[in-house]
Design an enzyme around this catalytic site. Structure first.
Site, PDB file in Angstrom:
ATOM      1  CG  ASP A  91      26.768  37.775 -52.428  1.00 42.30           C
ATOM      2  OD1 ASP A  91      25.520  37.719 -52.526  1.00 42.30           O
ATOM      3  OD2 ASP A  91      27.513  37.856 -53.422  1.00 42.30           O
ATOM      4  CD  GLU A 109      21.866  35.204 -51.640  1.00 38.57           C
ATOM      5  OE1 GLU A 109      21.915  36.261 -52.304  1.00 38.57           O
ATOM      6  OE2 GLU A 109      21.099  35.065 -50.658  1.00 38.57           O
ATOM      7  N   GLY A 134      21.804  40.078 -55.544  1.00 37.68           N
ATOM      8  CA  GLY A 134      22.480  41.282 -56.000  1.00 37.68           C
ATOM      9  C   GLY A 134      21.570  42.478 -56.143  1.00 37.68           C
ATOM     10  N   GLY A 146      22.279  37.921 -59.318  1.00 37.67           N
ATOM     11  CA  GLY A 146      23.353  37.797 -60.289  1.00 37.67           C
ATOM     12  C   GLY A 146      23.006  36.824 -61.398  1.00 37.67           C
TER      13      GLY A 146
END
Length: 365
Positions: free
Chosen positions: A147, A139, A116, A67
């Site tokens: 995620d 992350e 992502g 992201g």
């Protein structure tokens, strides 16, 4: 570049080609790109001439580095994170939609595929890695938690390989991506143009065997003994103790890496992975991840991690709390607390486009 340019969409023959097109940002995802991908999937699903969807990244460096975390930094500091929460809501719905897409979804996981980027590729039905692939969920290094369905994917990896990758954020090559269930096929990078061209003329089962080869040997299989033993522990502290006491040089290196990560993120990540093993389908895990991600917006480590790694680039984050011992069970539990009316829910068919009643803010994270 306009929002429409950030994802290039073209149809040729029987295939729709989606290209993430922010090469200078290593194709980092923002909200506009997620919405554009969703619209493209809807169009391809409704077009009877389209039999295959292919996703790839522009440039030479990779599919997607994750992201746009510079924007999430700015959003949290100036807007409290509302735009980031809206982005994640649509992104996670897109991840679930990809997993249930009714036509072959071919993901070219060439080069860097992180965060992502894993979400828009590793849930697909045909996942291709190359000798250039570097796949990771890094992350914990920015005070966040895996995620985009990452805790679902990693919880399904053999033994404790997923726990190792989640806590350390270590990138893996093609062989290890295949071992961990993050990819299905190896195709040499030089053969990708031919594969892409042929998919316009013939179905995936007919085309793919002509290009698939044997992946370079991975590294993780040789380390399974200490990985499975050390990461089976019930706490991050015990995992570290086992790693440091295992006698394996690679285990000590893993421990050294873990000790640089956010203590809070480490504990939440371990809890999320263990819970994911019992939650069932991807949608339930994405709902859990949405709770966790929203909770990070009011925690100090996400902004601090992005500052240290991306904004100031001093690589010296000051985590709060600073040690694992200071992160309490109640601190961890807060990340799993229900969100009430703000919950992400997949009560409807996950293949449906995002609910148009949901507010959409075209602000990247």
């Amino acid at each position: 570049m306009t929002d429409d340019d950030s994802v290039l969409v073209r149809t040729e023959g029987r295939a729709a080609y989606l290209t993430l097109n922010r090469p200078r940002a290593l194709n980092a995802l923002n909200h506009a790109m997620v919405l554009r991908l969703g619209a493209a999937l809807t169009a391809a699903e409704r077009d009877p001439a389209v039999q295959t969807v292919v996703i790839s990244g522009a440039g030479e460096r990779g599919l997607c580095a994750g992201g746009d975390i510079r924007s999430i930094y700015q959003d949290v500091r100036s807007g409290g994170g509302a735009a980031s929460a809206a982005f994640w809501r649509d992104e996670y719905r897109l991840n679930a939609r990809i997993a249930h897409y009714p036509k072959p979804y071919v993901a070219l996981m060439d080069g860097i595929v992180m965060g992502g980027g894993v979400g828009v590729s590793a849930h697909g039905s045909v996942r291709i890695v190359t000798e250039r692939s570097r796949v990771a969920m890094p992350e914990t290094g920015i005070g966040f938690v895996p995620d985009v369905g990452g805790t679902h994917l990693l919880s399904l990896a053999p033994g404790e390989l997923g726990t190792h990758l989640a806590l350390t954020g270590t990138p893996v090559g093609a062989g290890d991506a295949l071992l961990c269930g993050l990819a299905d096929h190896f195709v040499p990078a030089g053969r990708l143009p031919g594969l892409l061209a042929d998919l316009a003329d013939a179905p995936v089962p007919e085309v793919l065997p002509r290009y698939v080869g044997e992946a370079p040997a991975g590294e993780l299989a040789a380390h399974r003994e200490w990985i499975d033993h050390c990461y089976a522990a019930d706490s991050v502290e015990e995992i570290l103790d086992r790693l440091l006491g295992s006698g394996a040089a690679a285990a000590k290196e893993a421990a050294a890496t873990i000790l640089t990560r956010s203590p809070t993120s480490l504990k939440v990540t371990l809890a999320a992975l263990r819970r994911a093993r019992h939650l069932g389908p991807l949608e339930r895990v994405l709902e859990q991840e949405y709770r966790i991600s929203c909770a990070t917006l009011s925690a100090p480590d996400l902004v601090e991690g992005i500052r240290a790694q991306v904004i100031d680039k001093d690589r010296d984050p000051h985590w709060s709390p600073a040690t694992l011992a200071e992160v309490t069970e109640s601190d961890v539990a807060r990340f799993f607390a229900p969100l009430g009316a703000q919950e992400l829910s997949f009560a409807a068919d996950p293949a449906d486009p995002a609910d148009p009643a949901d507010p959409v803010q075209e602000v990247p994270w």
